[in-house]
Design an enzyme around this catalytic site. Structure first.
Site, PDB file in Angstrom:
ATOM      1  N   LYS A 226       0.792  -1.446   0.431  1.00  0.00           N
ATOM      2  CA  LYS A 226       0.150  -0.378   0.050  1.00  0.00           C
ATOM      3  C   LYS A 226       1.038   0.710   0.071  1.00  0.00           C
ATOM      4  CE  LYS A 226      -4.274   1.101   2.048  1.00  0.00           C
ATOM      5  NZ  LYS A 226      -4.961   1.072   3.454  1.00  0.00           N
ATOM      6  N   ILE A 227       0.230   2.184  -0.485  1.00  0.00           N
ATOM      7  CA  ILE A 227       1.970   2.965  -1.146  1.00  0.00           C
ATOM      8  C   ILE A 227       0.370   4.337  -1.450  1.00  0.00           C
ATOM      9  CG2 ILE A 227       3.003   4.023  -3.021  1.00  0.00           C
ATOM     10  CD1 ILE A 227       3.554   1.353  -4.145  1.00  0.00           C
TER      11      ILE A 227
END
Ligand code: G3P
Length: 220
Positions: free
Chosen positions: A83-84
């Site tokens: 997750k970015i």
């Protein structure tokens, strides 16, 4: 529409998984902090319980750091999705991870153009935050509808819309109506979706009436 659980709480994940409708899990730094446990320990346990995608968020905000942390997290289990945050270096990292075959969930999306950029960068999932927009008097679900319309205009965009920051059952219904690919749902909302007072009233009446049937079900 797929159902993910938005939590890092193992007991909640166990309970939702037992229902047989759980497709994956999303976590974020705040949810992990709430457990009071170590990140890797919690993550490994979640990945053992859930065979679907499990989002684990990086905390670095520069390209080199995001790449280092993302590659590290991706090795924890085969179902990890990195997750970015939707920031400049986050988009650059998304493209690198796409080329390396690492799945990504680009998070903290608040505009349709951010979502378009994430898709062009090759994000596996885009996470529009609905509740946080509603909190500031914007129509959160309108964002989902706009992203759906834009993605549908361009067949080459394969990013899945993962509706996040869900606060109540209507958000889940409207995400499904808007054609979202995934809704990530906090456990209390999951629980509310199952229940309906008319179901309980109807069941109580059936059971009461059945008491009058001689011999019951006939099972000895
Ligand atoms: O996982 C991200 C997300 O769903 C956040 O929700 O309620 O903190 O806005 P919320």
């Amino acid at each position: 529409m797929k159902f993910f659980l938005d939590t890092a709480d193992i007991a909640e994940i166990r309970e939702a998984a037992a229902l047989g409708v759980l497709d994956g899990v999303t976590t974020n730094p705040s949810l992990v902090a709430k457990t009071g446990r170590g990140f890797l320990e919690v993550l490994a346990e979640i990945c053992e319980l859930v065979s679907g995608p499990v989002s684990a968020e990086v905390v670095a905000t520069d390209l080199e750091g995001i790449l280092r942390e993302g590659r590290f997290l991706a090795k924890v289990a085969s179902n990890i999705v990195v997750k970015i945050p939707l920031i400049t270096d986050g988009l650059k990292a998304t493209r690198v991870f796409r080329d390396e075959g690492i799945k990504t969930n680009v998070t903290l999306c608040f505009s349709p153009l951010q979502a378009l950029l994430a898709a062009k960068a090759g994000a596996t999932y885009i996470s529009p935050f609905i509740g946080r927009l509603d909190d500031i008097s914007h129509q959160g679900m309108a964002l989902v509808e706009e992203i759906r319309a834009i993605y549908d205009n361009y067949a080459e965009l394969e990013t899945q819309i993962l509706v996040a920051s869900i606060r109540h059952p209507l958000h889940v219904r409207d995400a499904a109506l808007a054609g979202a690919d995934v809704a990530t749902v906090p456990f209390p909302v999951f629980d509310k979706i199952i229940k309906h007072p008319l179901t309980d009233i109807g069941l109580a009446k059936f059971l009461k009436d059945f008491e009058k049937v001689p011999g019951g079900l006939g099972i000895s």
